[in-house]
Write a protein that holds these residues in place. Structure first.
Motif, PDB file in Angstrom:
ATOM      1  N   LEU A   3      12.692 -10.741 -10.998  1.00 50.16           N
ATOM      2  CA  LEU A   3      11.430 -10.294 -10.404  1.00 50.16           C
ATOM      3  C   LEU A   3      10.240 -10.752 -11.236  1.00 50.16           C
ATOM      4  N   LEU A   4      10.352 -10.685 -12.543  1.00 46.47           N
ATOM      5  CA  LEU A   4       9.273 -11.167 -13.411  1.00 46.47           C
ATOM      6  C   LEU A   4       9.064 -12.673 -13.228  1.00 46.47           C
ATOM      7  N   LEU A   5      10.162 -13.395 -13.118  1.00 45.82           N
ATOM      8  CA  LEU A   5      10.075 -14.839 -12.925  1.00 45.82           C
ATOM      9  C   LEU A   5       9.414 -15.172 -11.589  1.00 45.82           C
ATOM     10  N   ILE A   6       9.728 -14.403 -10.560  1.00 50.58           N
ATOM     11  CA  ILE A   6       9.104 -14.606  -9.242  1.00 50.58           C
ATOM     12  C   ILE A   6       7.606 -14.328  -9.332  1.00 50.58           C
ATOM     13  N   GLN A   7       7.215 -13.267 -10.008  1.00 57.43           N
ATOM     14  CA  GLN A   7       5.789 -12.962 -10.164  1.00 57.43           C
ATOM     15  C   GLN A   7       5.075 -14.084 -10.916  1.00 57.43           C
ATOM     16  N   LEU A   8       5.689 -14.546 -11.990  1.00 61.07           N
ATOM     17  CA  LEU A   8       5.103 -15.620 -12.780  1.00 61.07           C
ATOM     18  C   LEU A   8       4.988 -16.901 -11.947  1.00 61.07           C
ATOM     19  N   THR A   9       6.035 -17.188 -11.182  1.00 58.86           N
ATOM     20  CA  THR A   9       6.039 -18.382 -10.330  1.00 58.86           C
ATOM     21  C   THR A   9       4.935 -18.312  -9.285  1.00 58.86           C
ATOM     22  N   ARG A  10       4.785 -17.171  -8.651  1.00 64.18           N
ATOM     23  CA  ARG A  10       3.737 -17.029  -7.636  1.00 64.18           C
ATOM     24  C   ARG A  10       2.355 -17.211  -8.251  1.00 64.18           C
ATOM     25  N   ASN A  11       2.145 -16.651  -9.421  1.00 65.26           N
ATOM     26  CA  ASN A  11       0.864 -16.799 -10.114  1.00 65.26           C
ATOM     27  C   ASN A  11       0.604 -18.276 -10.422  1.00 65.26           C
ATOM     28  N   ALA A  12       1.592 -18.944 -10.985  1.00 68.27           N
ATOM     29  CA  ALA A  12       1.440 -20.355 -11.326  1.00 68.27           C
ATOM     30  C   ALA A  12       1.255 -21.207 -10.078  1.00 68.27           C
TER      31      ALA A  12
END
Length: 136
Positions: free
Chosen positions: A6-15
């Protein structure tokens, strides 16, 4: 504790939001494809696996990049049924501009991490990606 995925998905969406076509000069998937061609031409049939895309979406992406003059497809002299895809000079220049933008975006996104932590994170991500089978 929050799940790593979930953290990786949030980071990916931000990037992904920050790396818009307006900012990058091309779509993120186009950037990824040009990155794959940086070291040299490759058979078109290998690109879907490298890109983690299906063959139809890869062809659409290639059509777009070819219309912009960033890549060229030519018949493989050893097997006329296959196409070889190569980055053009215009594609190399566009990739260099996008590389500079991505470096700046990466610095922003990972500003809270030390250079050593950033290097470790990049290495861990590369290992995880390398271990993940291509979904085509």
């Amino acid at each position: 504790m929050t799940n790593s995925i979930l953290l990786l998905i949030q980071l990916t969406r931000n990037a992904y939001r920050r790396a818009s076509e307006d900012v990058l000069g091309m779509k993120v998937k186009a950037y990824m494809l040009l990155q794959n061609l940086r070291e040299g031409a490759m058979p078109q049939a290998e690109l879907p696996g490298c890109m983690h895309l299906d063959a139809n979406n890869t062809v659409l992406l290639l059509n777009d990049l070819e219309s912009k003059g960033f890549v060229e497809r030519r018949r493989d002299p050893a097997d006329r049924r296959r196409h070889i895809v190569a980055i053009t000079e215009a594609g190399t220049k566009a990739l260099a501009r996008a590389d500079r933008v991505m470096a700046s975006l990466e610095a922003e996104v990972f500003a809270s991490l030390s250079p050593e932590e950033q290097a470790t994170f990049r290495d861990l991500l590369a290992r995880a990606v390398a271990a993940e089978p291509a979904a085509v």
